[in-house]
Write a protein that holds these residues in place. Structure first.
Motif, PDB file in Angstrom:
ATOM      1  N   ALA A   1       0.796  -1.139  -0.062  1.00  0.00           N
ATOM      2  CA  ALA A   1      -0.102  -0.099  -0.090  1.00  0.00           C
ATOM      3  C   ALA A   1       0.813   1.404  -0.035  1.00  0.00           C
ATOM      4  O   ALA A   1       0.693   2.103  -0.792  1.00  0.00           O
ATOM      5  CB  ALA A   1      -1.034   0.034   1.297  1.00  0.00           C
ATOM      6  N   ALA A   2       1.884   1.174   1.028  1.00  0.00           N
ATOM      7  CA  ALA A   2       2.607   2.444   0.819  1.00  0.00           C
ATOM      8  C   ALA A   2       3.590   2.612  -0.303  1.00  0.00           C
ATOM      9  O   ALA A   2       3.479   3.691  -0.809  1.00  0.00           O
ATOM     10  CB  ALA A   2       3.962   2.275   2.094  1.00  0.00           C
ATOM     11  N   TYR A   3       3.946   1.690  -1.137  1.00  0.00           N
ATOM     12  CA  TYR A   3       4.709   1.670  -2.400  1.00  0.00           C
ATOM     13  C   TYR A   3       3.680   2.228  -3.449  1.00  0.00           C
ATOM     14  O   TYR A   3       4.097   3.434  -4.203  1.00  0.00           O
ATOM     15  CB  TYR A   3       5.087   0.310  -2.834  1.00  0.00           C
ATOM     16  CG  TYR A   3       5.562   0.187  -4.175  1.00  0.00           C
ATOM     17  CD1 TYR A   3       7.011   0.703  -4.457  1.00  0.00           C
ATOM     18  CD2 TYR A   3       4.931  -0.220  -5.179  1.00  0.00           C
ATOM     19  CE1 TYR A   3       7.447   0.732  -5.576  1.00  0.00           C
ATOM     20  CE2 TYR A   3       5.456  -0.277  -6.489  1.00  0.00           C
ATOM     21  CZ  TYR A   3       6.724   0.223  -6.686  1.00  0.00           C
ATOM     22  OH  TYR A   3       7.241   0.246  -7.941  1.00  0.00           O
ATOM     23  N   ARG A   4       2.358   1.913  -3.530  1.00  0.00           N
ATOM     24  CA  ARG A   4       1.467   2.455  -4.366  1.00  0.00           C
ATOM     25  C   ARG A   4       0.933   3.945  -4.141  1.00  0.00           C
ATOM     26  O   ARG A   4       0.672   4.619  -4.969  1.00  0.00           O
ATOM     27  CB  ARG A   4       0.287   1.600  -4.387  1.00  0.00           C
ATOM     28  CG  ARG A   4       0.372   0.206  -4.885  1.00  0.00           C
ATOM     29  CD  ARG A   4       1.090  -0.030  -6.480  1.00  0.00           C
ATOM     30  NE  ARG A   4       1.661  -0.956  -7.001  1.00  0.00           N
ATOM     31  CZ  ARG A   4       2.058  -1.357  -8.077  1.00  0.00           C
ATOM     32  NH1 ARG A   4       2.519  -0.376  -8.791  1.00  0.00           N
ATOM     33  NH2 ARG A   4       2.337  -2.440  -8.399  1.00  0.00           N
ATOM     34  N   ILE A   5       1.016   4.281  -2.757  1.00  0.00           N
ATOM     35  CA  ILE A   5       0.585   5.440  -2.366  1.00  0.00           C
ATOM     36  C   ILE A   5       1.788   6.389  -2.987  1.00  0.00           C
ATOM     37  O   ILE A   5       1.377   7.749  -3.521  1.00  0.00           O
ATOM     38  CB  ILE A   5       0.559   5.791  -1.064  1.00  0.00           C
ATOM     39  CG1 ILE A   5      -0.655   5.009  -0.395  1.00  0.00           C
ATOM     40  CG2 ILE A   5       0.240   7.026  -0.460  1.00  0.00           C
ATOM     41  CD1 ILE A   5      -0.709   4.861   1.068  1.00  0.00           C
ATOM     42  N   ARG A   6       2.919   6.121  -2.729  1.00  0.00           N
ATOM     43  CA  ARG A   6       3.968   6.938  -2.885  1.00  0.00           C
ATOM     44  C   ARG A   6       4.175   7.129  -4.709  1.00  0.00           C
ATOM     45  O   ARG A   6       4.400   7.914  -5.102  1.00  0.00           O
ATOM     46  CB  ARG A   6       5.453   6.334  -2.750  1.00  0.00           C
ATOM     47  CG  ARG A   6       5.817   6.479  -1.058  1.00  0.00           C
ATOM     48  CD  ARG A   6       7.151   6.131  -0.962  1.00  0.00           C
ATOM     49  NE  ARG A   6       8.039   6.983  -1.189  1.00  0.00           N
ATOM     50  CZ  ARG A   6       9.262   6.548  -1.535  1.00  0.00           C
ATOM     51  NH1 ARG A   6       9.933   5.287  -0.998  1.00  0.00           N
ATOM     52  NH2 ARG A   6      10.181   7.442  -1.921  1.00  0.00           N
ATOM     53  N   GLN A   7       3.944   6.192  -5.357  1.00  0.00           N
ATOM     54  CA  GLN A   7       3.902   6.088  -6.852  1.00  0.00           C
ATOM     55  C   GLN A   7       2.692   7.081  -7.339  1.00  0.00           C
ATOM     56  O   GLN A   7       2.989   7.855  -8.332  1.00  0.00           O
ATOM     57  CB  GLN A   7       3.542   4.554  -7.370  1.00  0.00           C
ATOM     58  CG  GLN A   7       3.680   4.479  -8.838  1.00  0.00           C
ATOM     59  CD  GLN A   7       3.418   3.094  -9.443  1.00  0.00           C
ATOM     60  OE1 GLN A   7       3.148   2.120  -8.412  1.00  0.00           O
ATOM     61  NE2 GLN A   7       3.462   2.989 -10.676  1.00  0.00           N
ATOM     62  N   LEU A   8       1.534   6.903  -6.663  1.00  0.00           N
ATOM     63  CA  LEU A   8       0.541   8.013  -7.195  1.00  0.00           C
ATOM     64  C   LEU A   8       0.779   9.131  -6.729  1.00  0.00           C
ATOM     65  O   LEU A   8       0.648  10.327  -7.439  1.00  0.00           O
ATOM     66  CB  LEU A   8      -0.931   7.561  -6.645  1.00  0.00           C
ATOM     67  CG  LEU A   8      -1.354   6.347  -7.104  1.00  0.00           C
ATOM     68  CD1 LEU A   8      -2.600   5.708  -6.478  1.00  0.00           C
ATOM     69  CD2 LEU A   8      -1.941   6.645  -8.819  1.00  0.00           C
TER      70      LEU A   8
END
Ligand code: UDP
Length: 405
Positions: free
Chosen positions: A350-357
């Motif tokens: 989740a953290a990885y995808r939040i950062r990506q977005l």
């Protein structure tokens, strides 16, 4: 209430055409729905709107609510839990109460109709009072992993229906009667989903003391272990080291669920020292606030570890938001990974995808647009109305090789 014409501007034209054609064919026929609550919860909300659309089409649609007593409601709550695999003891006496309440309601409710939809387990035993018409059991609960004894008792009723409907193939059970899948839907014109102006959104957030000066991560959910609010906080913390942002966890108070209360107090404890985490306790009927929160969000999260359909995902996609959701229940049917959002399996994911977005707002924008279109084509109330009517025609013509709609 807005009529069918209001949906013409929103839904697929073909869907409205088909709905109108089915309506013409079924005009003058009677369609009875029975459930056990007239308000509260997504099912009742959508039913209100469906009944009004069916009436506009000339169908004699009616909705009756089963009346119970405290032992009955205690018992049906146990059934609900047991069907979802949780250990609630249900004694033979409780099943007798279930049957007695259904029997006494059958004496009060006129059950004659061309098509009868019985919603969920509470009124399922009304089938023993069927006189005519087609009877369909409409299940909104995930019964894929039930307590076997509870399911056996309920299946005794369900096996007498003409058909059963589930919200997704993975929520269903093996049954002797024909089964259909009709996913839930959202009403784009309801208070929770209608368009809101930027100014209105700002005022609502202002009213809750939430500033719009940083990107907002939002999860709207009951405070429940399986919605994983603590996992959301952990993901936010990982992101916060690199991006200044705010987290909003908004949800209903844990009514009679002692575990929910514990989750809420742990969430509050975690949030205590961080002014950028906002825990918002929503009273019932907070639709406008939920609408505004979802619209104000930069990213919507639904990091569930277990889920039914997950209506909050459709609600957020409809508002053109990229959604990061747990890959459970009905969420993968709404989030097409990499297209309308991201599916995740862990806090780190989740953290990885939040950062990506957060790094790539253009990506979020594209995903949001695709998400809205996906919901428009698949998860609007007009599709659900159409499915119900198509099913009616299909059931009436069972056994025929070609069914003309
Ligand atoms: N919801 C609400 N108040 C809350 C939390 C959620 O009205 O405090 C709404 C939410 O917008 C959604 C529904 O309740 O429409 C929850 O449906 P979902 O399928 O996401 O989860 P459930 O709570 O049924 O497991």
């Amino acid at each position: 209430m807005p009529g069918l014409s209001a949906y013409e501007k929103i839904a697929e034209p073909e869907e409205i055409r088909l709905l109108t054609r089915l309506g013409k064919r079924l005009a003058g026929r009677s369609f009875l729905h029975v459930n056990s609550t007239s308000e509260g919860g997504g099912v009742a909300e959508i039913l209100h709107r469906l009944i009004s659309l069916f009436r506009e089409l000339g169908i004699l649609a009616r909705w009756e609510v089963l009346k119970g007593n405290p032992p009955f409601y205690d018992m049906t709550k146990r059934i609900h839990n047991a069907l979802q695999g949780q250990g609630s003891e249900i004694t033979p006496r409780m099943w007798e109460i279930h049957r007695e309440v259904n029997d006494s309601n059958a004496r009060q409710i006129p059950l004659e109709a061309d098509l009868v939809f019985i919603h969920d387990p509470q009124p399922a035993a009304l089938i023993h009072h069927r006189r005519d018409g087609l009877w369909v059991w409409r299940c909104h609960v995930d019964v894929s992993h039930p307590q076997p004894e509870a399911w056996r008792e309920l299946a005794g009723h369900v096996g007498r229906y003409d058909a059963a409907i589930f919200s997704g193939a993975k929520f269903a059970q093996r049954l002797a009667v024909p089964q259909f899948v009709v996913p839930p839907s959202i009403d784009p014109l309801s208070e929770k989903n209608r368009d809101l102006g930027e100014q209105e959104v700002r005022e609502i957030l202002d009213g809750h003391g939430i500033g719009l000066d940083k990107p907002l991560l939002v999860q709207v959910s009951r405070f429940d272990r399986f919605k994983d609010p603590l996992g959301v906080i952990a993901a936010y913390r990982m992101v916060k080291k690199y991006h200044d942002c705010r987290l909003i966890l908004a949800g209903g108070p844990a009514s009679d669920d002692p575990e929910g209360e514990e989750i809420l107090s742990r969430v509050r404890e975690e949030a205590r020292n961080d002014p950028d985490i906002c825990v918002l306790l929503l009273p019932p009927f907070s639709d406008r606030t939920i609408n505004a929160l979802q619209r104000a969000a930069t990213i919507v999260l639904q990091k569930s570890t277990r889920e039914g359909f997950g209506l909050t995902v459709a609600e957020a996609l409809w508002k053109s938001k990229p959604v990061i959701g747990g890959a459970v229940g009905g969420i993968p049917s709404q989030i097409h990974h990499g297209a309308t959002g991201f599916l995740v399996h862990s806090v780190e994911g989740a953290a990885y995808r939040i950062r990506q977005l957060l790094h790539n707002p253009e990506l979020g924008k594209r995903m949001g647009e695709m998400g809205r279109e996906h919901v428009r084509r698949n998860f609007l109330i007009t599709r659900q109305a159409r499915d119900y009517l198509a099913l009616w025609v299909a059931l009436e013509h069972r056994g025929e090789r070609v069914i003309q709609i």
